[in-house]
Design a protein around this motif. Sequence first.
Motif, mmCIF file in Angstrom:
data_model
loop_
_atom_site.group_PDB
_atom_site.id
_atom_site.type_symbol
_atom_site.label_atom_id
_atom_site.label_comp_id
_atom_site.label_asym_id
_atom_site.label_seq_id
_atom_site.Cartn_x
_atom_site.Cartn_y
_atom_site.Cartn_z
ATOM 1 N N ALA A 150 0.831 -1.199 0.000
ATOM 2 C CA ALA A 150 0.000 0.000 0.000
ATOM 3 C C ALA A 150 0.863 1.246 0.000
ATOM 4 O O ALA A 150 2.061 1.190 0.261
ATOM 5 C CB ALA A 150 -0.901 -0.014 1.238
ATOM 6 N N GLU A 151 0.204 2.351 -0.245
ATOM 7 C CA GLU A 151 0.847 3.643 -0.059
ATOM 8 C C GLU A 151 0.659 4.026 1.404
ATOM 9 O O GLU A 151 -0.476 4.082 1.892
ATOM 10 C CB GLU A 151 0.210 4.689 -0.969
ATOM 11 C CG GLU A 151 0.901 6.023 -0.886
ATOM 12 C CD GLU A 151 0.391 7.013 -1.913
ATOM 13 O OE1 GLU A 151 0.522 8.227 -1.649
ATOM 14 O OE2 GLU A 151 -0.120 6.583 -2.965
ATOM 15 N N VAL A 152 1.744 4.268 2.107
ATOM 16 C CA VAL A 152 1.695 4.554 3.536
ATOM 17 C C VAL A 152 1.646 6.070 3.753
ATOM 18 O O VAL A 152 2.466 6.806 3.212
ATOM 19 C CB VAL A 152 2.919 3.953 4.262
ATOM 20 C CG1 VAL A 152 2.882 4.293 5.749
ATOM 21 C CG2 VAL A 152 2.967 2.435 4.048
ATOM 22 N N ILE A 153 0.683 6.482 4.555
ATOM 23 C CA ILE A 153 0.572 7.882 4.953
ATOM 24 C C ILE A 153 0.723 7.918 6.463
ATOM 25 O O ILE A 153 -0.102 7.365 7.195
ATOM 26 C CB ILE A 153 -0.772 8.490 4.510
ATOM 27 C CG1 ILE A 153 -0.839 8.497 2.975
ATOM 28 C CG2 ILE A 153 -0.946 9.892 5.094
ATOM 29 C CD1 ILE A 153 -2.116 9.013 2.393
ATOM 30 N N ASP A 154 1.809 8.522 6.909
ATOM 31 C CA ASP A 154 2.087 8.590 8.342
ATOM 32 C C ASP A 154 1.248 9.712 8.955
ATOM 33 O O ASP A 154 1.453 10.881 8.678
ATOM 34 C CB ASP A 154 3.572 8.840 8.577
ATOM 35 C CG ASP A 154 3.971 8.669 10.033
ATOM 36 O OD1 ASP A 154 3.100 8.842 10.929
ATOM 37 O OD2 ASP A 154 5.149 8.365 10.285
ATOM 38 N N THR A 155 0.292 9.319 9.787
ATOM 39 C CA THR A 155 -0.624 10.283 10.409
ATOM 40 C C THR A 155 -0.157 10.703 11.797
ATOM 41 O O THR A 155 -0.889 11.418 12.481
ATOM 42 C CB THR A 155 -2.049 9.703 10.508
ATOM 43 O OG1 THR A 155 -2.054 8.621 11.453
ATOM 44 C CG2 THR A 155 -2.562 9.238 9.162
ATOM 45 N N THR A 156 1.032 10.288 12.200
ATOM 46 C CA THR A 156 1.524 10.593 13.540
ATOM 47 C C THR A 156 1.405 12.085 13.847
ATOM 48 O O THR A 156 0.968 12.471 14.923
ATOM 49 C CB THR A 156 2.984 10.126 13.719
ATOM 50 O OG1 THR A 156 3.047 8.707 13.471
ATOM 51 C CG2 THR A 156 3.498 10.419 15.110
ATOM 52 N N HIS A 157 1.778 12.915 12.891
ATOM 53 C CA HIS A 157 1.767 14.363 13.111
ATOM 54 C C HIS A 157 0.819 15.083 12.151
ATOM 55 O O HIS A 157 0.967 16.279 11.927
ATOM 56 C CB HIS A 157 3.178 14.936 12.973
ATOM 57 C CG HIS A 157 4.151 14.315 13.933
ATOM 58 N ND1 HIS A 157 4.084 14.517 15.290
ATOM 59 C CD2 HIS A 157 5.186 13.459 13.719
ATOM 60 C CE1 HIS A 157 5.056 13.820 15.881
ATOM 61 N NE2 HIS A 157 5.732 13.169 14.955
ATOM 62 N N LEU A 158 -0.149 14.327 11.588
ATOM 63 C CA LEU A 158 -1.114 14.929 10.673
ATOM 64 C C LEU A 158 -2.495 14.994 11.310
ATOM 65 O O LEU A 158 -2.882 14.101 12.058
ATOM 66 C CB LEU A 158 -1.239 14.103 9.384
ATOM 67 C CG LEU A 158 -0.032 13.991 8.462
ATOM 68 C CD1 LEU A 158 -0.383 13.134 7.249
ATOM 69 C CD2 LEU A 158 0.442 15.366 8.024
ATOM 70 N N THR A 159 -3.244 16.007 10.955
ATOM 71 C CA THR A 159 -4.659 16.039 11.307
ATOM 72 C C THR A 159 -5.409 15.197 10.275
ATOM 73 O O THR A 159 -4.897 14.958 9.168
ATOM 74 C CB THR A 159 -5.200 17.475 11.263
ATOM 75 O OG1 THR A 159 -5.131 17.950 9.911
ATOM 76 C CG2 THR A 159 -4.421 18.408 12.202
ATOM 77 N N PRO A 160 -6.609 14.754 10.595
ATOM 78 C CA PRO A 160 -7.383 14.017 9.584
ATOM 79 C C PRO A 160 -7.584 14.794 8.275
ATOM 80 O O PRO A 160 -7.442 14.195 7.200
ATOM 81 C CB PRO A 160 -8.704 13.717 10.297
ATOM 82 C CG PRO A 160 -8.293 13.586 11.744
ATOM 83 C CD PRO A 160 -7.246 14.674 11.922
ATOM 84 N N PRO A 161 -7.857 16.112 8.310
ATOM 85 C CA PRO A 161 -7.964 16.824 7.023
ATOM 86 C C PRO A 161 -6.659 16.781 6.209
ATOM 87 O O PRO A 161 -6.693 16.666 4.985
ATOM 88 C CB PRO A 161 -8.321 18.263 7.424
ATOM 89 C CG PRO A 161 -9.015 18.119 8.741
ATOM 90 C CD PRO A 161 -8.295 16.983 9.424
ATOM 91 N N GLN A 162 -5.524 16.857 6.894
ATOM 92 C CA GLN A 162 -4.238 16.773 6.179
ATOM 93 C C GLN A 162 -4.055 15.380 5.570
ATOM 94 O O GLN A 162 -3.603 15.253 4.431
ATOM 95 C CB GLN A 162 -3.081 17.090 7.126
ATOM 96 C CG GLN A 162 -3.020 18.547 7.554
ATOM 97 C CD GLN A 162 -2.012 18.785 8.670
ATOM 98 O OE1 GLN A 162 -1.846 17.953 9.574
ATOM 99 N NE2 GLN A 162 -1.346 19.936 8.624
#
Length: 173
Positions: A150-162
């Motif tokens: 998959a394409e990994v999106i690290d949400t550790t420091h992201l808001t859901p809108p980001q």
Amino acid sequence: MIVWLNGTHGAGKTTTSALVQQLIPDSRVFDAEKVGETLMDITPGLPETDNFQHWPPWRPLVVETARRVLDYAGGTLVMPMTVLVETYWREISAGLAQHEIPVRHFVLHADQDTLRGRIEGDTVMGPSAFRLAYLEPYAEAARTWLHKEAEVIDTTHLTPPQAARQVAESLRS
């Protein structure tokens, strides 16, 4: 087309999926957990399990439901659903491919401390031993197969809108 948002509890799949749906024209959210809930309503009658994904009917029912919804409504399905068992993912993705349904598979990732903090601090669902129990299986799947698929999106420091914007931008490119 299906936009599958994978990842474990606390990664932001449900919140992000609703936001992705707003960014993609002619899309709708299909939470495959509803298929599992339907199967759970059948009990007694199905074997005891701690996860409805272990019931063999769940996986083909997810494929068939997604196919039927796309045949009826068209557009894009945004599917927030954790799948950590590689053979289950292969069964689902092969079933969708058999119906020539393209899938963009994303994993919303966050580090273990962030996931634990989100789960323990969840003001809607409250702390959950069930959700916490999936942190290590997620880490193992991430190490062994999931992040390669998959394409990994690290949400550790992201808001859901980001995170939603990153998914939408990736789909456009």
